[in-house]
Each structure stands twice: as C-alpha cells, then as structure tokens.
Design a protein around this motif. Structure first.
Motif, PDB file in Angstrom:
ATOM      1  N   GLU A 168     -46.406  76.922   1.782  1.00 23.85           N
ATOM      2  CA  GLU A 168     -47.014  77.069   3.100  1.00 23.85           C
ATOM      3  C   GLU A 168     -48.117  78.118   3.054  1.00 23.85           C
ATOM      4  O   GLU A 168     -48.201  78.925   2.129  1.00 23.85           O
ATOM      5  CB  GLU A 168     -45.950  77.487   4.123  1.00 23.85           C
ATOM      6  N   GLU A 221     -48.273  70.194  -1.443  1.00 23.83           N
ATOM      7  CA  GLU A 221     -47.103  69.311  -1.442  1.00 23.83           C
ATOM      8  C   GLU A 221     -46.979  68.656  -2.814  1.00 23.83           C
ATOM      9  O   GLU A 221     -47.921  67.997  -3.274  1.00 23.83           O
ATOM     10  CB  GLU A 221     -47.239  68.218  -0.377  1.00 23.83           C
ATOM     11  N   ILE A 244     -49.255  64.663  -5.567  1.00 26.67           N
ATOM     12  CA  ILE A 244     -49.604  66.062  -5.312  1.00 26.67           C
ATOM     13  C   ILE A 244     -50.756  66.090  -4.322  1.00 26.67           C
ATOM     14  O   ILE A 244     -51.763  65.403  -4.517  1.00 26.67           O
ATOM     15  CB  ILE A 244     -50.023  66.784  -6.608  1.00 26.67           C
ATOM     16  N   SER A 245     -50.606  66.869  -3.253  1.00 25.15           N
ATOM     17  CA  SER A 245     -51.702  67.023  -2.292  1.00 25.15           C
ATOM     18  C   SER A 245     -51.926  68.496  -2.015  1.00 25.15           C
ATOM     19  O   SER A 245     -50.990  69.299  -1.982  1.00 25.15           O
ATOM     20  CB  SER A 245     -51.412  66.272  -0.989  1.00 25.15           C
ATOM     21  N   ASN A 263     -44.459  66.069  -4.798  1.00 25.99           N
ATOM     22  CA  ASN A 263     -43.347  65.138  -4.584  1.00 25.99           C
ATOM     23  C   ASN A 263     -43.082  64.327  -5.849  1.00 25.99           C
ATOM     24  O   ASN A 263     -43.927  63.547  -6.288  1.00 25.99           O
ATOM     25  CB  ASN A 263     -43.665  64.171  -3.433  1.00 25.99           C
ATOM     26  N   HIS A 285     -54.827  65.932  -4.989  1.00 30.13           N
ATOM     27  CA  HIS A 285     -55.152  67.134  -5.762  1.00 30.13           C
ATOM     28  C   HIS A 285     -56.342  66.957  -6.701  1.00 30.13           C
ATOM     29  O   HIS A 285     -56.951  67.947  -7.136  1.00 30.13           O
ATOM     30  CB  HIS A 285     -53.928  67.589  -6.566  1.00 30.13           C
ATOM     31  N   SER A 338     -42.901  72.519  -1.871  1.00 30.31           N
ATOM     32  CA  SER A 338     -44.113  72.707  -1.070  1.00 30.31           C
ATOM     33  C   SER A 338     -44.381  74.191  -0.903  1.00 30.31           C
ATOM     34  O   SER A 338     -43.469  75.024  -1.020  1.00 30.31           O
ATOM     35  CB  SER A 338     -43.978  72.034   0.296  1.00 30.31           C
ATOM     36  N   THR A 369     -39.807  68.446  -6.770  1.00 30.90           N
ATOM     37  CA  THR A 369     -40.424  68.376  -5.442  1.00 30.90           C
ATOM     38  C   THR A 369     -40.359  69.755  -4.799  1.00 30.90           C
ATOM     39  O   THR A 369     -39.300  70.392  -4.787  1.00 30.90           O
ATOM     40  CB  THR A 369     -39.686  67.363  -4.552  1.00 30.90           C
TER      41      THR A 369
END
Length: 238
Positions: free
Chosen positions: A25, A3, A58-59, A5, A65, A23, A21
């Motif tokens: 999957e 993710e 950021i994750s 953002n 992260h 993401s 932004t």
C-alpha cells in the motif's frame, strides 16, 4: 500501489519463486527477508521486469508492471550497483533527469549529492568510483525522479554508517509523503526499526507477512525476541 498475484518463476523444472501473492500500500515500508536462495532478488527482478515471470500477474499503480505507465512510477536499486564508466556523477543525475523529464533537477541533484557526500566527486567518472560510491550514485539516481514506489535490493551493503543513517532517515521521510518502499536485505537490524511490515521468504515461498508485533505473537514464545530471533526461528531447517 503494487499487486502481485500468483507469481511463479521457474528455472528449468525448479521453482525459484513458488506462486506467491502479496500487495503493498501507499505510505508503507516493507522489509523482504530471507536466507540466500530464498527468492528475494528473483521476486524483485520479476516485479521490475528484469526477469520474465513464468506465471502470475503484477501491477504497479493499476498498470501492468511492464508498461511505460508503470515504469514511470518506480525506481529500482540493484544489489550490485551499475554505473556508466564514462559518465561523471553529475552526468548520471542529468541523464536520469532527462529520461524521467524531471524539471529543475539541478537543485535536488545538489541536495542529494550533499547528503551522500558526492558533491566533491561530482566530476569523477563512473569507472573511478568505489563500490560504496557507486551505490550512493544509484540511490541518488533512484530518488531524483521522486517515484511513488522504490525497490531496494540490499541498499545498505557497501554504505558507510553515515550514509546508512541518512538512507534510513530518507525512508522515513518518503513514508510520510505516502511513498511505498520494498527493501530486500540480509541486514535484519537495518529494517527492524523502519519497516511497517515484514515479509519472510524461504525456498520461494512467503512464510510470514505481517507487522513485527503480529509475527512475534503468532510465531514466537518470547515477547522480548528480536526480529533476528524470529527470522532464524522461521527459516531454520526442519
């Protein structure tokens, strides 16, 4: 799995990455395209923690992260492969295996070296390897820990045709296992056949982020246009 953002990266007063932004999957291959200076490598380096972001969150796998938990989940292949001068090819893989606590790593290391034709060079020092061989070592080291997400910055540059074909095959195998792959490249045809989604950057902004079919329907007047045609249309100077 990833993710991002509101990511911003400034150099002085200039934005290299401008509040983007997006993401990723699990189980998808995403191609990150853009002209020189678009912000592709900067974005990737911010994600993996090699550059300090100016703003944003950021994750990776639900973890920040920069955390150790996040770093256990991904591998990163830089555009310019870096190897240790005084480690052999096999010792590079042993080092990564010990760093990531990979159990029974020898069998997988042998398999990877065979795929990338390094088995007869496993005792060669890093300083004696060509750029293409260094790239192959980097890819093998990235694949050895079986990460959940892989970041490839220009993975095909310097590789011979057989290695490129094997890398594409590995991408597809990883995708079927639910792995996530972000590939930044200038070689558009190298991702057209393997990417589930395309992100196109220009001047630090994401100007397209969708499947190739949807991008064509939204931005192209010709159903027969290639990804290269679409890319050149979206990134042309106004």
């Amino acid at each position: 799995m990833l993710e991002v953002n509101g990511l911003v990266k400034k150099y002085g007063k200039q934005n290299a990455v401008n509040n983007i932004t997006f993401s990723l999957e699990g189980g998808e291959v995403v191609g990150l395209l853009g002209p020189n200076g678009a912000g592709k490598s900067t974005t990737m380096k911010c994600i993996v923690g090699l550059l300090r972001k100016s703003a944003g969150e950021i994750s990776i796998g639900g973890h920040d992260h920069l955390s150790v938990e996040a770093k256990k989940l991904f591998s990163y292949i830089p555009e310019t492969p870096h190897v240790y001068d005084l480690l052999t090819v096999k010792e590079h893989l042993q080092f990564i295996a010990q760093a990531y606590s990979v159990i029974n790593w020898q069998e997988k290391a042998v398999e990877l070296m065979e795929i990338y034709e390094l088995d007869d060079k496993q005792d060669k020092l890093g300083r004696d390897l060509s750029k293409g061989m260094r790239q192959k070592v980097s890819i093998c080291c990235a694949l050895l820990p079986d990460p959940q997400i892989l970041f490839f910055d220009e993975p095909m540059i310097g590789l011979d045709p057989k290695a490129i074909k094997n890398t594409k095959r590995i991408f597809n195998e990883l995708k079927t296992k639910g792995k996530t792959i972000l590939v930044s490249t200038h070689l558009i045809d190298s991702v057209e056949t393997i990417a589930d989604r395309i992100m196109i950057m220009k001047e630090g902004n994401i100007i397209g982020n969708d499947t190739l079919a949807n991008l064509k329907s939204n931005f192209s007047r010709d159903d027969d246009s290639s990804l290269e045609d679409l890319f050149l249309e979206l990134t042309k100077d106004e």
